[in-house]
Design a protein around this motif. Structure first.
Motif, PDB file in Angstrom:
ATOM      1  N   GLY A 137      71.716   2.383  42.430  1.00 55.26           N
ATOM      2  CA  GLY A 137      71.247   3.111  41.237  1.00 55.26           C
ATOM      3  C   GLY A 137      69.818   3.573  41.385  1.00 55.26           C
ATOM      4  N   GLY A 138      69.465   3.984  42.585  1.00 54.30           N
ATOM      5  CA  GLY A 138      68.067   4.262  42.892  1.00 54.30           C
ATOM      6  C   GLY A 138      67.626   5.698  42.717  1.00 54.30           C
ATOM      7  N   VAL A 139      68.342   6.492  41.933  1.00 58.07           N
ATOM      8  CA  VAL A 139      67.961   7.888  41.708  1.00 58.07           C
ATOM      9  C   VAL A 139      68.093   8.219  40.224  1.00 58.07           C
ATOM     10  CG1 VAL A 139      68.407  10.305  42.301  1.00 58.07           C
ATOM     11  CG2 VAL A 139      68.784   8.526  44.012  1.00 58.07           C
ATOM     12  N   LYS A 140      67.074   8.869  39.675  1.00 55.80           N
ATOM     13  CA  LYS A 140      67.117   9.382  38.300  1.00 55.80           C
ATOM     14  C   LYS A 140      66.624  10.827  38.324  1.00 55.80           C
ATOM     15  CE  LYS A 140      68.219   5.634  35.830  1.00 55.80           C
ATOM     16  NZ  LYS A 140      69.336   5.560  34.862  1.00 55.80           N
ATOM     17  N   VAL A 141      67.364  11.708  37.678  1.00 52.70           N
ATOM     18  CA  VAL A 141      67.013  13.137  37.705  1.00 52.70           C
ATOM     19  C   VAL A 141      66.726  13.645  36.289  1.00 52.70           C
ATOM     20  CG1 VAL A 141      68.409  13.520  39.773  1.00 52.70           C
ATOM     21  CG2 VAL A 141      69.448  13.859  37.541  1.00 52.70           C
ATOM     22  N   GLU A 142      66.159  14.854  36.254  1.00 52.88           N
ATOM     23  CA  GLU A 142      65.893  15.551  34.986  1.00 52.88           C
ATOM     24  C   GLU A 142      65.047  14.708  34.030  1.00 52.88           C
ATOM     25  OE1 GLU A 142      66.564  18.601  34.250  1.00 52.88           O
ATOM     26  OE2 GLU A 142      68.228  19.250  35.517  1.00 52.88           O
ATOM     27  N   LEU A 143      63.997  14.072  34.541  1.00 57.70           N
ATOM     28  CA  LEU A 143      63.098  13.283  33.698  1.00 57.70           C
ATOM     29  C   LEU A 143      62.068  14.227  33.081  1.00 57.70           C
ATOM     30  CD1 LEU A 143      62.654  10.288  36.172  1.00 57.70           C
ATOM     31  CD2 LEU A 143      64.222  10.447  34.227  1.00 57.70           C
ATOM     32  N   GLU A 144      62.065  14.303  31.737  1.00 57.67           N
ATOM     33  CA  GLU A 144      61.349  15.379  31.040  1.00 57.67           C
ATOM     34  C   GLU A 144      59.938  15.018  30.584  1.00 57.67           C
ATOM     35  OE1 GLU A 144      62.365  18.358  30.730  1.00 57.67           O
ATOM     36  OE2 GLU A 144      64.529  18.350  31.051  1.00 57.67           O
ATOM     37  N   ASP A 145      59.597  13.707  30.498  1.00 57.88           N
ATOM     38  CA  ASP A 145      58.260  13.345  30.017  1.00 57.88           C
ATOM     39  C   ASP A 145      57.849  11.998  30.591  1.00 57.88           C
ATOM     40  OD1 ASP A 145      59.587  11.343  28.479  1.00 57.88           O
ATOM     41  OD2 ASP A 145      59.872  12.774  26.836  1.00 57.88           O
ATOM     42  N   GLU A 146      56.610  11.557  30.251  1.00 55.84           N
ATOM     43  CA  GLU A 146      56.064  10.336  30.834  1.00 55.84           C
ATOM     44  C   GLU A 146      56.872   9.099  30.445  1.00 55.84           C
ATOM     45  OE1 GLU A 146      51.945   9.694  30.283  1.00 55.84           O
ATOM     46  OE2 GLU A 146      51.322  11.591  31.214  1.00 55.84           O
ATOM     47  N   LYS A 147      57.380   9.070  29.201  1.00 57.12           N
ATOM     48  CA  LYS A 147      58.156   7.916  28.749  1.00 57.12           C
ATOM     49  C   LYS A 147      59.410   7.751  29.613  1.00 57.12           C
ATOM     50  CE  LYS A 147      60.477   5.954  24.711  1.00 57.12           C
ATOM     51  NZ  LYS A 147      60.879   6.162  23.308  1.00 57.12           N
ATOM     52  N   GLU A 148      60.107   8.843  29.847  1.00 54.16           N
ATOM     53  CA  GLU A 148      61.322   8.775  30.672  1.00 54.16           C
ATOM     54  C   GLU A 148      60.986   8.373  32.106  1.00 54.16           C
ATOM     55  OE1 GLU A 148      63.704  12.286  30.524  1.00 54.16           O
ATOM     56  OE2 GLU A 148      64.110  12.129  28.386  1.00 54.16           O
ATOM     57  N   VAL A 149      59.871   8.853  32.611  1.00 48.00           N
ATOM     58  CA  VAL A 149      59.461   8.518  33.981  1.00 48.00           C
ATOM     59  C   VAL A 149      59.148   7.028  34.090  1.00 48.00           C
ATOM     60  CG1 VAL A 149      57.644   8.828  35.709  1.00 48.00           C
ATOM     61  CG2 VAL A 149      58.641  10.823  34.572  1.00 48.00           C
ATOM     62  N   ARG A 150      58.369   6.488  33.098  1.00 46.63           N
ATOM     63  CA  ARG A 150      57.989   5.068  33.132  1.00 46.63           C
ATOM     64  C   ARG A 150      59.237   4.177  33.076  1.00 46.63           C
ATOM     65  NH1 ARG A 150      53.127   3.013  32.316  1.00 46.63           N
ATOM     66  NH2 ARG A 150      52.383   4.949  31.376  1.00 46.63           N
ATOM     67  N   ASN A 151      60.123   4.485  32.129  1.00 49.62           N
ATOM     68  CA  ASN A 151      61.343   3.688  31.992  1.00 49.62           C
ATOM     69  C   ASN A 151      62.201   3.755  33.263  1.00 49.62           C
ATOM     70  OD1 ASN A 151      60.614   2.946  29.420  1.00 49.62           O
ATOM     71  ND2 ASN A 151      61.851   4.538  28.420  1.00 49.62           N
ATOM     72  N   ALA A 152      62.289   4.951  33.826  1.00 51.93           N
ATOM     73  CA  ALA A 152      63.091   5.125  35.037  1.00 51.93           C
ATOM     74  C   ALA A 152      62.504   4.330  36.197  1.00 51.93           C
ATOM     75  CB  ALA A 152      63.177   6.605  35.403  1.00 51.93           C
ATOM     76  N   PHE A 153      61.188   4.340  36.336  1.00 50.45           N
ATOM     77  CA  PHE A 153      60.528   3.601  37.423  1.00 50.45           C
ATOM     78  C   PHE A 153      60.840   2.110  37.312  1.00 50.45           C
ATOM     79  CE2 PHE A 153      57.220   1.196  39.468  1.00 50.45           C
ATOM     80  CZ  PHE A 153      56.913   1.912  40.612  1.00 50.45           C
ATOM     81  N   LEU A 154      60.651   1.559  36.129  1.00 54.60           N
ATOM     82  CA  LEU A 154      60.874   0.128  35.931  1.00 54.60           C
ATOM     83  C   LEU A 154      62.342  -0.238  36.145  1.00 54.60           C
ATOM     84  CD1 LEU A 154      58.589  -0.337  32.788  1.00 54.60           C
ATOM     85  CD2 LEU A 154      58.091  -1.058  35.144  1.00 54.60           C
ATOM     86  N   GLU A 155      63.239   0.606  35.658  1.00 57.09           N
ATOM     87  CA  GLU A 155      64.676   0.341  35.794  1.00 57.09           C
ATOM     88  C   GLU A 155      65.110   0.395  37.263  1.00 57.09           C
ATOM     89  OE1 GLU A 155      68.918   2.439  34.607  1.00 57.09           O
ATOM     90  OE2 GLU A 155      67.134   2.920  33.410  1.00 57.09           O
ATOM     91  N   ILE A 156      64.653   1.440  37.984  1.00 59.47           N
ATOM     92  CA  ILE A 156      65.063   1.622  39.385  1.00 59.47           C
ATOM     93  C   ILE A 156      64.565   0.470  40.249  1.00 59.47           C
ATOM     94  CG2 ILE A 156      64.612   3.015  41.455  1.00 59.47           C
ATOM     95  CD1 ILE A 156      64.713   5.501  39.648  1.00 59.47           C
ATOM     96  N   THR A 157      63.286   0.119  40.120  1.00 61.43           N
ATOM     97  CA  THR A 157      62.719  -0.931  40.982  1.00 61.43           C
ATOM     98  C   THR A 157      63.304  -2.305  40.652  1.00 61.43           C
ATOM     99  OG1 THR A 157      60.814  -1.044  39.473  1.00 61.43           O
ATOM    100  CG2 THR A 157      60.572   0.290  41.466  1.00 61.43           C
ATOM    101  N   ALA A 158      63.523  -2.579  39.351  1.00 63.02           N
ATOM    102  CA  ALA A 158      64.086  -3.881  38.968  1.00 63.02           C
ATOM    103  C   ALA A 158      65.519  -4.016  39.480  1.00 63.02           C
ATOM    104  CB  ALA A 158      64.049  -4.023  37.441  1.00 63.02           C
ATOM    105  N   ARG A 159      66.313  -2.952  39.343  1.00 62.66           N
ATOM    106  CA  ARG A 159      67.707  -3.011  39.805  1.00 62.66           C
ATOM    107  C   ARG A 159      67.759  -3.172  41.329  1.00 62.66           C
ATOM    108  NH1 ARG A 159      69.608   1.565  37.952  1.00 62.66           N
ATOM    109  NH2 ARG A 159      70.581   0.764  36.057  1.00 62.66           N
ATOM    110  N   ALA A 160      66.911  -2.452  42.048  1.00 65.64           N
ATOM    111  CA  ALA A 160      66.903  -2.539  43.509  1.00 65.64           C
ATOM    112  C   ALA A 160      66.535  -3.949  43.971  1.00 65.64           C
ATOM    113  CB  ALA A 160      65.937  -1.524  44.098  1.00 65.64           C
ATOM    114  N   GLN A 161      65.542  -4.565  43.300  1.00 66.08           N
ATOM    115  CA  GLN A 161      65.138  -5.928  43.677  1.00 66.08           C
ATOM    116  C   GLN A 161      66.248  -6.934  43.379  1.00 66.08           C
ATOM    117  OE1 GLN A 161      61.453  -6.160  41.472  1.00 66.08           O
ATOM    118  NE2 GLN A 161      60.208  -5.758  43.302  1.00 66.08           N
ATOM    119  N   ARG A 162      67.007  -6.691  42.315  1.00 69.30           N
ATOM    120  CA  ARG A 162      68.092  -7.600  41.949  1.00 69.30           C
ATOM    121  C   ARG A 162      69.273  -7.478  42.911  1.00 69.30           C
ATOM    122  NH1 ARG A 162      68.941  -5.670  37.405  1.00 69.30           N
ATOM    123  NH2 ARG A 162      71.000  -4.681  37.614  1.00 69.30           N
ATOM    124  N   LEU A 163      69.624  -6.234  43.271  1.00 65.98           N
ATOM    125  CA  LEU A 163      70.791  -6.007  44.126  1.00 65.98           C
ATOM    126  C   LEU A 163      70.491  -6.181  45.610  1.00 65.98           C
ATOM    127  CD1 LEU A 163      72.356  -2.883  42.338  1.00 65.98           C
ATOM    128  CD2 LEU A 163      73.088  -5.270  42.176  1.00 65.98           C
TER     129      LEU A 163
END
Length: 701
Positions: free
Chosen positions: A543-569
């Motif tokens: 789940g290491g890709v997020k597209v069409e991120l429109e603002d800083e809030k979406e970018v921050r959430n996506a960063f935290l979600e991607i890195t946390a999931r990668a570390q878990r899996l």
């Protein structure tokens, strides 16, 4: 290896048969008998320590008693005596040897080492060695039959070589039934010394050979094979069957390209690069052989179809439309001539239907008229056994043969049926006019001849070399090596892409969510976030890709979600952060470009549309590196989904030149770095203006 090296093998003046026998049914007896029945004009030396005379020939007891400088020795003794026999033959300066004996590398470890010893001795004494584990060799023009095959093939202009001895026997038997002759007939066996490339090179210089046929299971030296075949195919057609068309047993591949690019694709690409015509079965092999051996090459794609029945004419026209041939436009002067003698209800505009009551006079006069039309490059004569045609079939067939011998364009026949047309089929075959039972194989043969004509007359373009900074790319690869990596993933490979001037999206490596927001604003929304880790190559698997991120809030959430999931899996993975990338422009098509290094032939370049087109439909094309501009252009146009790239229902066509450049760059990269086993640009996003290599990964050998 030059032509003179193989001359004693194919044109010996003295032949020793080591293991000759007086016992019918033994191989040593069959070879001796075959040499005598072939009418060999030189000296035959049967070698057998326990006999005085074999088939009327005086026996030589020991190899050392044979004349020095012996041209050819045929060895058919038990395996345990072969090595010493070759050693003795080498000492008396024997020029060539055929080892019939089996039990070498084909049986396992012990046989493998024996064959290695055989190779060493052949090279030490400069012996042109055919086999081991082979049927032998026949040169009908030289009156040589150094084989244990049954029967004597007639002289012809078709050469045949095969790895399979059993197939040789079957082909010979078939050729006897079809009254087909050979210039050379060669069983390669295990190919310890002489291989398919050596045969192609020799037969390319052989005055008696017009067509070269082959059956291969593998190629010993890919680059040698391509080089020699390419040289010969400009002079003579080479038609080959390759068996073992699956990639079973191939190394596991980590990319789409590696998974799809199997051995069969590599062989097809090698044949294409060297001008070899590939036949997929024995029937097609000999259909093509008879066509090439008897008829001139068509000087263009325009085919005329002459028929006495509408249905078969339509079948032939359909087959023509599915091929690279064209239905010829009959010139007005030809139409006018045919109007003078054909019935008013005949069709004069291709297929030319002279209707069911046509006899010999109508067939022959129409064919003569068509031969004279400069718009027509080849002619297919169809015949259905209507009462008139069947009654006059001998006269019709003889007329076609007579006209074909005079014509400067190829004439083919298709006599549909069996019993009522068999007499005509035999007259045509004996007269050198290829005759088929159905239109489709006839069209395929004509098409193969036309493609060969284009190959021979088309100048060979040179590979393209694009500017790049090879040293910079080398640093990236060496750094990955130093870190013990066997893969170079996207954030590392970006530097390689830059050094090869490839179009890449604006990309920054963010090590924190704050940096990700800062870089996203700098690049401009919307953006893409991708996991950055040297240990994670398949980013979507975690789940290491997020597209069409429109603002800083979406970018921050996506960063935290991607890195946390990668570390878990992937607890073992070293996570650097996320790549922040610009979004691709609108209206892009998704392309995949890759290569896998084939063991024999080197880098095999792949092109296809992404998504389901490559995953499910396997809509892809292949070429061997290095690519020419024409190779790149044809790869793009060969895929079935090409029309989607060309523009569909008002959509603009993509920028083909930039896509060609990406293919050429992939080719250059594969040639520059042999240590890269496979690489993939996936996806390449392209529209009518530009292209972006949106993701890349490379596997090191």
């Amino acid at each position: 290896m030059n032509e003179n090296f193989l001359h004693p093998l194919f044109n010996p003046r003295q032949v020793a048969i080591v293991g000759a026998s007086n016992t019918p049914g033994k191989i040593g007896y069959s070879i001796t008998q075959n040499m005598l029945e072939a009418g060999f004009k030189g000296k035959i030396f049967p070698v057998n320590p326990k006999a005085d005379e074999i088939l009327g020939l005086k026996v030589t007891k020991n190899i050392k008693d044979l004349p020095k400088g012996l041209d050819l020795a045929v060895i058919c003794i038990p395996r345990e005596f072969v090595i010493s026999a070759i050693e003795e033959l080498g000492r008396i300066k024997t020029n060539a040897a055929i080892v019939i004996t089996a039990g070498f590398k084909e049986v396992g470890r012990e046989g493998y080492y024996l064959e290695e010893k055989l190779i060493q001795l052949a090279r030490k004494y400069n012996i042109a060695l055919l086999g081991p584990n082979c049927l032998g060799m026949i040169n009908p023009h030289g009156l040589v039959n150094a084989s244990f095959a049954a029967g004597q093939p007639k002289q012809g202009n078709i050469a045949f070589f095969s790895q399979s001895g059993a197939l040789c026997v079957a082909i010979l038997d078939w050729a006897f039934g079809e009254n087909i002759g050979f210039s050379k007939f060669i069983s390669l066996g295990n190919k310890a010394v002489l291989d398919e490339a050596d045969m192609i090179a020799y037969l390319g210089q052989d005055d008696h050979t017009r067509v070269i046929l082959g059956y291969i299971e593998n190629v010993c030296d890919g680059s040698k094979f391509i080089k020699l075949a390419q040289n010969v195919s400009f002079k003579k057609p080479i038609i080959i069957i390759k068996s073992g068309t699956t990639a079973a047993g191939a190394k596991a591949a980590s990319s789409h390209t590696g998974a799809i690019a199997g051995s069969d694709q590599a062989y097809s690409a090698a044949f294409q690069k060297s001008g070899i015509i590939r036949a997929h079965n024995v029937e097609t092999l000999f259909n093509l052989a008879q066509a090439f051996s008897n008829q001139p090459l068509p000087q263009g794609a325009n085919l005329a179809i002459l028929t006495n029945s509408g249905g078969p004419g339509i079948m032939a026209a359909d087959a023509c439309e599915k091929s690279s041939l064209h239905m010829a436009s009959i010139s007005p002067s030809t139409v006018k001539k045919m109007q003078e003698f054909l019935p008013p209800y005949a069709s004069l505009y291709n297929p030319i239907d002279i209707i069911g009551d046509a006899g010999a006079k109508r067939y022959i006069r129409t064919l003569k008229t068509l031969v004279e039309d400069p718009n027509i490059h080849s002619i297919l004569v169809l015949l259905s056994p209507t009462s008139k045609a069947a009654d006059e079939i001998e006269e019709i067939s003889k007329g076609i043969v007579y006209i074909a011998h005079k014509a400067n364009k190829p004439i083919f026949a298709c006599f549909m049926g069996k019993n009522r047309v068999s007499v005509g089929q035999k007259i045509l075959q004996d007269g050198g006019v290829p005759c088929y039972a159905f239109p489709e194989p006839a069209i395929k043969s004509i098409e193969a001849m036309y493609k060969h004509y284009r190959w021979k007359t088309h100048p060979c373009p040179l590979p393209v070399e694009l500017p790049r900074n090879k040293a910079q790319a080398e640093k990236v690869i060496q750094k990955a090596r130093d870190l013990g990596q066997n893969e170079i993933v996207e954030f590392q490979a970006q530097e390689i892409l830059k050094s090869y001037n490839l179009p890449i999206p604006k990309t920054l490596l963010a090590r924190s969510s704050d940096e990700a927001c800062q870089f996203a604003a700098q690049i401009g929304f919307p953006v893409v976030l991708k996991i950055a880790s040297p240990d994670i190559s398949h980013k979507t698997d975690v789940g290491g890709v997020k597209v069409e991120l429109e603002d800083e809030k979406e970018v921050r959430n996506a960063f935290l979600e991607i890195t946390a999931r990668a570390q878990r899996l992937r607890r073992d993975a070293y996570i650097l952060g996320c790549l922040v990338q610009e979004m691709a422009p609108k209206g892009c098509k998704e392309i995949i470009v890759g290569f896998k290094r084939d063991e024999q032939f080197g880098p095999l370049i792949m092109f296809g549309l992404g998504g389901i087109y490559v995953e499910v439909l396997k809509d892809i094309s292949f070429r061997l590196a290095p690519l020419t501009r024409e190779d790149a252009r044809n790869m793009i146009r060969e895929v079935k989904s090409y029309m989607l790239l060309k523009g569909f229902r008002g959509e603009p066509a993509i920028n083909f030149q930039v896509l060609e450049n990406i293919l050429l760059t992939m080719s250059q990269l594969s040639m520059d770095f042999p240590e890269i086993f496979e690489a993939e640009f996936n996806p390449v996003l392209v529209n009518n203006e530009r292209a972006i290599v949106a993701d890349v990964r490379m596997t090191l050998a």
